[in-house]
Scaffold this motif. Structure first.
Motif, mmCIF file in Angstrom:
data_model
loop_
_atom_site.group_PDB
_atom_site.id
_atom_site.type_symbol
_atom_site.label_atom_id
_atom_site.label_comp_id
_atom_site.label_asym_id
_atom_site.label_seq_id
_atom_site.Cartn_x
_atom_site.Cartn_y
_atom_site.Cartn_z
ATOM 1 N N ALA A 141 -19.508 32.273 38.176
ATOM 2 C CA ALA A 141 -18.924 31.791 36.917
ATOM 3 C C ALA A 141 -17.485 31.332 37.144
ATOM 4 N N ILE A 142 -16.756 32.037 37.994
ATOM 5 C CA ILE A 142 -15.388 31.633 38.318
ATOM 6 C C ILE A 142 -15.405 30.282 39.042
ATOM 7 N N ALA A 143 -16.270 30.185 40.045
ATOM 8 C CA ALA A 143 -16.388 28.921 40.779
ATOM 9 C C ALA A 143 -16.792 27.793 39.827
ATOM 10 N N ALA A 144 -17.659 28.121 38.853
ATOM 11 C CA ALA A 144 -18.127 27.107 37.905
ATOM 12 C C ALA A 144 -16.986 26.596 37.032
ATOM 13 N N LEU A 145 -16.063 27.489 36.652
ATOM 14 C CA LEU A 145 -14.939 27.051 35.814
ATOM 15 C C LEU A 145 -14.050 26.069 36.582
ATOM 16 N N HIS A 146 -13.873 26.308 37.869
ATOM 17 C CA HIS A 146 -13.125 25.345 38.685
ATOM 18 C C HIS A 146 -13.887 24.023 38.751
ATOM 19 N N ALA A 147 -15.217 24.127 38.928
ATOM 20 C CA ALA A 147 -16.033 22.916 39.077
ATOM 21 C C ALA A 147 -16.049 22.085 37.800
ATOM 22 N N ARG A 148 -15.970 22.747 36.646
ATOM 23 C CA ARG A 148 -16.024 22.028 35.374
ATOM 24 C C ARG A 148 -14.717 21.309 35.047
ATOM 25 N N ALA A 149 -13.613 21.745 35.665
ATOM 26 C CA ALA A 149 -12.314 21.143 35.359
ATOM 27 C C ALA A 149 -12.169 19.816 36.099
ATOM 28 N N THR A 179 -8.008 23.508 34.273
ATOM 29 C CA THR A 179 -8.701 24.753 34.610
ATOM 30 C C THR A 179 -8.478 25.804 33.529
ATOM 31 N N ASP A 180 -9.556 26.481 33.154
ATOM 32 C CA ASP A 180 -9.487 27.503 32.111
ATOM 33 C C ASP A 180 -9.068 28.841 32.746
ATOM 34 N N TRP A 181 -7.763 28.984 33.021
ATOM 35 C CA TRP A 181 -7.285 30.160 33.748
ATOM 36 C C TRP A 181 -7.440 31.452 32.941
ATOM 37 N N LEU A 182 -7.386 31.341 31.620
ATOM 38 C CA LEU A 182 -7.530 32.534 30.784
ATOM 39 C C LEU A 182 -8.912 33.154 31.000
ATOM 40 N N GLN A 183 -9.915 32.278 30.996
ATOM 41 C CA GLN A 183 -11.286 32.738 31.203
ATOM 42 C C GLN A 183 -11.454 33.267 32.634
ATOM 43 N N ILE A 184 -10.820 32.615 33.596
ATOM 44 C CA ILE A 184 -10.908 33.065 34.991
ATOM 45 C C ILE A 184 -10.279 34.458 35.126
ATOM 46 N N ASP A 185 -9.149 34.650 34.458
ATOM 47 C CA ASP A 185 -8.502 35.969 34.451
ATOM 48 C C ASP A 185 -9.470 37.036 33.923
ATOM 49 N N LEU A 211 -12.734 36.920 33.861
ATOM 50 C CA LEU A 211 -13.852 37.124 34.797
ATOM 51 C C LEU A 211 -13.415 37.983 35.977
ATOM 52 N N TYR A 212 -12.187 37.771 36.465
ATOM 53 C CA TYR A 212 -11.699 38.614 37.563
ATOM 54 C C TYR A 212 -11.545 40.065 37.095
ATOM 55 N N ALA A 213 -11.170 40.256 35.834
ATOM 56 C CA ALA A 213 -11.085 41.619 35.307
ATOM 57 C C ALA A 213 -12.465 42.281 35.352
ATOM 58 N N THR A 214 -13.509 41.509 34.996
ATOM 59 C CA THR A 214 -14.880 42.028 35.077
ATOM 60 C C THR A 214 -15.240 42.353 36.526
ATOM 61 N N LEU A 215 -14.850 41.454 37.422
ATOM 62 C CA LEU A 215 -15.168 41.664 38.842
ATOM 63 C C LEU A 215 -14.444 42.899 39.383
ATOM 64 N N GLU A 216 -13.220 43.121 38.914
ATOM 65 C CA GLU A 216 -12.485 44.329 39.321
ATOM 66 C C GLU A 216 -13.253 45.587 38.918
ATOM 67 N N ARG A 217 -13.897 45.525 37.731
ATOM 68 C CA ARG A 217 -14.684 46.675 37.272
ATOM 69 C C ARG A 217 -15.945 46.837 38.109
ATOM 70 N N ARG A 237 -7.081 37.809 41.102
ATOM 71 C CA ARG A 237 -6.814 37.825 39.670
ATOM 72 C C ARG A 237 -5.355 37.443 39.421
ATOM 73 N N ALA A 238 -4.483 37.897 40.321
ATOM 74 C CA ALA A 238 -3.061 37.610 40.152
ATOM 75 C C ALA A 238 -2.787 36.107 40.154
ATOM 76 N N VAL A 239 -3.589 35.351 40.908
ATOM 77 C CA VAL A 239 -3.411 33.891 40.904
ATOM 78 C C VAL A 239 -3.647 33.358 39.493
ATOM 79 N N ALA A 240 -4.731 33.846 38.851
ATOM 80 C CA ALA A 240 -5.029 33.417 37.479
ATOM 81 C C ALA A 240 -3.916 33.859 36.539
#
Lengths: 132, 417
Positions: free
Chosen positions: B295-303, B309-315, B317-323, B334-337
């Motif tokens: 999903a993160i890769a997809a957000l980059h691909a859609r931009a 780039t939808d960095w808020l959404q990427i942030d 998703l990374y929070a979910t991945l951290e969990r 996540r820090a990049v986002a």
């Protein structure tokens, strides 16, 4: 007389082609396609992505959304061409030419009942950018 | 007339099913492989003359099985090897075999093959080697080249793996549901490793082919697990990442970062397939690490441009991945986002606690350097970039950091602004 020329083949084989092989087949098909497009005998044509990317919507009550293609078959519908020819014989000749450019599988040549060319606001590829 | 390229593609496509079925008959990897090789030789001889069979896999299974049985008989001097012509009239028999190989056999045969390659006792390097040899049918030389080891060393690695697998006879029984889920996770992990081996060295054609092979095998796995969202996620992740390959290196072979890539070079077909898969996966509402990464890769691909780039959404998703899979590297990403949505200072605060654990990680120092640079702290940026350059894994990574350092140098020479 409008026909749809439906392309069936084993997608395991077709999606196993490497990039070079795929490009070569597409280039050979393009020669036939462009020649027919110039004569006005060929309209839109399109290629489908693998059936693993497909979703099936069953119009049952309630409707059912299923992962995968409508039918699990040995050969799959991989794309189609729209033809405008006077006789079936002409459509078969086109199938012969395309088949020479891309052997393997089968073409189903099926007369069309309704053909909506689309137009107006329809620009393929424009939507994904807006959705994001 | 049958085109040799078509025959090769048909054999490659039929391989997992055919070797899987032969393994079911003979319960021995070497015998199954030899039987398949034998069938392929006969196919190369027979198909151009008689036309391709309607079901190449069924043909290869039957001919392979007969050849192996003939071998046994010949060795025991009971009967003569039948003449080659007998094989040219297989049509009826072929149909009967095809009828017998129903969908369940197919699924079980291919799964068993994949599961054997991902035997829990095999280290990942041997799993990969075995899968590429047995399931993909790559030659030992091809695999050795892709992994930058000698052919002899790779041969030995594969032999050792086969010996270990052969020792456990229980492998040939179909595992139960709980074990299946575990083994599926191992197969996915193995496939992602194959992909990453190729992805990390996409400028080397021998290795870049591994990406395409991983995608091919993951499509096969998805055919066996049509409704499994993590398999969809894994395939989507590979497709969307691989789609960027044409834009990832410049004419000199230097790495081009995501922000600087010419997005017109991205493979739209692969992206479309990936986006469809991730949408399908999300409907199941059973998030997993591959789906989230996809999903993160997809957000980059859609931009269409980096700015979109939808960095808020990427942030998020990374929070979910951290969990799902907590790791300092995930937090670093996540820090990049966060740097894009909340600014460089917030991102620096987020990565500060990682300093010790990521002290030896190139990307940590690279990011710290870039964030400090953004905040105008030249000294801190220089210190971080110096550490990064010492840890660079490839010349391209080093060259990228060097650019930053050179810029700092020239700004310094001009004096403070």
């Amino acid at each position: 007389m409008l026909y749809a020329l439906l392309c069936y083949n084993d997608e395991d084989v077709v999606w196993n082609w490497d990039k070079k092989q795929d490009d070569e087949v597409m280039a050979r098909l393009a020669v036939v396609r462009e020649r027919l497009e110039r004569t006005g005998k060929m309209g839109p044509s399109l290629r489908l992505l693998p059936t693993t990317a497909a979703t099936t919507f069953r119009k049952s009550d309630p409707p059912l959304v299923i992962d995968g293609p409508f039918a699990e078959t040995k050969e799959q519908l991989l794309g189609f061409y729209i033809l405008d020819v006077t006789h079936l014989e002409e459509a078969l000749q086109i199938a012969r030419d395309l088949g020479e450019a891309n052997p393997g599988g089968a073409y189903e040549i099926r007369p069309l009942a309704v053909y909506n060319p689309g137009g107006g606001a329809f620009t393929p590829g424009a939507v994904p950018a807006e959705v994001s | 007339m049958t085109d040799p390229a078509w025959i090769n593609a048909a054999i490659t496509a039929a391989r997992p099913q055919a070797v899987g079925a032969l393994l079911r008959y003979f319960r021995d990897l070497d015998t199954a492989e030899e039987a398949f090789q034998d069938a392929c030789l006969r196919a190369l001889n027979n198909w151009p003359k008689n036309g391709p069979p309607r079901d190449p896999a069924a043909w290869l299974i039957m001919v392979g099985r007969n050849a192996a049985l003939d071998g046994v008989r010949k060795r025991s001097r009971q009967t003569e090897l039948p003449p080659e012509e007998v094989l040219s009239d297989l049509d009826d028999a072929e149909t009967r075999v095809a009828d017998r190989i129903d969908a369940r056999d197919y699924r079980d045969d291919v799964l068993r093959l994949l599961f054997i390659c991902c035997h829990p006792d095999l280290p990942p390097t041997q799993q990969i080697a075995l899968a590429l040899r047995i399931v993909s049918g790559l030659s030992v030389r091809q695999i050795a080249r892709a992994f930058l080891v000698s052919e002899a060393a790779m041969e030995q690695r594969i032999t050792r793996a086969k010996r270990l697998v052969a020792a456990g006879d229980a492998e040939f029984e179909t595992p139960g549901p709980a074990e299946r889920a575990e083994r599926l996770a191992a197969v996915m992990a193995m496939l992602y490793l194959v992909f990453n081996e190729g992805y990390s060295a996409a400028d080397n054609p021998d290795r870049a082919e591994l990406c395409a092979e991983a995608i091919r095998l993951t499509r096969l796995l998805l055919r066996l697990y049509q409704t499994e969202p993590e398999v969809m996620g894994l395939l989507a992740l590979m497709l969307v990442q691989h789609a960027r390959t044409p834009a990832r290196f410049d004419a000199e072979g230097e790495v081009v970062l995501l922000d600087d890539q010419d997005r017109r070079l991205w493979d739209r077909e692969m992206i479309a397939e990936g986006l469809a898969l991730i949408d399908k996966a999300m409907r199941h509402r059973r998030p997993g690490a591959y789906q989230v990464q996809a999903a993160i890769a997809a957000l980059h691909a859609r931009a269409a441009t980096p700015a979109e780039t939808d960095w808020l959404q990427i942030d998020r998703l990374y929070a979910t991945l951290e969990r799902l899979t907590p790791s300092p590297v995930v937090t670093l990403n996540r820090a990049v986002a966060v740097s894009k949505t909340a600014g460089a200072q917030a991102a620096l605060e987020m990565v500060a606690p990682l300093a010790e654990r990521l002290a030896g990680y190139f990307h940590f120092h690279g990011l710290v350097g870039a964030l400090n640079l953004e905040l105008g702290r030249s000294e801190a940026a220089r210190t971080a970039f110096d550490k990064a350059i010492a840890l660079a894994n490839t010349p391209a990574e080093a060259a990228h950091i060097r650019q930053h350092l050179d810029r700092l140098q020239s700004e310094h020479a001009r004096g403070p602004v």
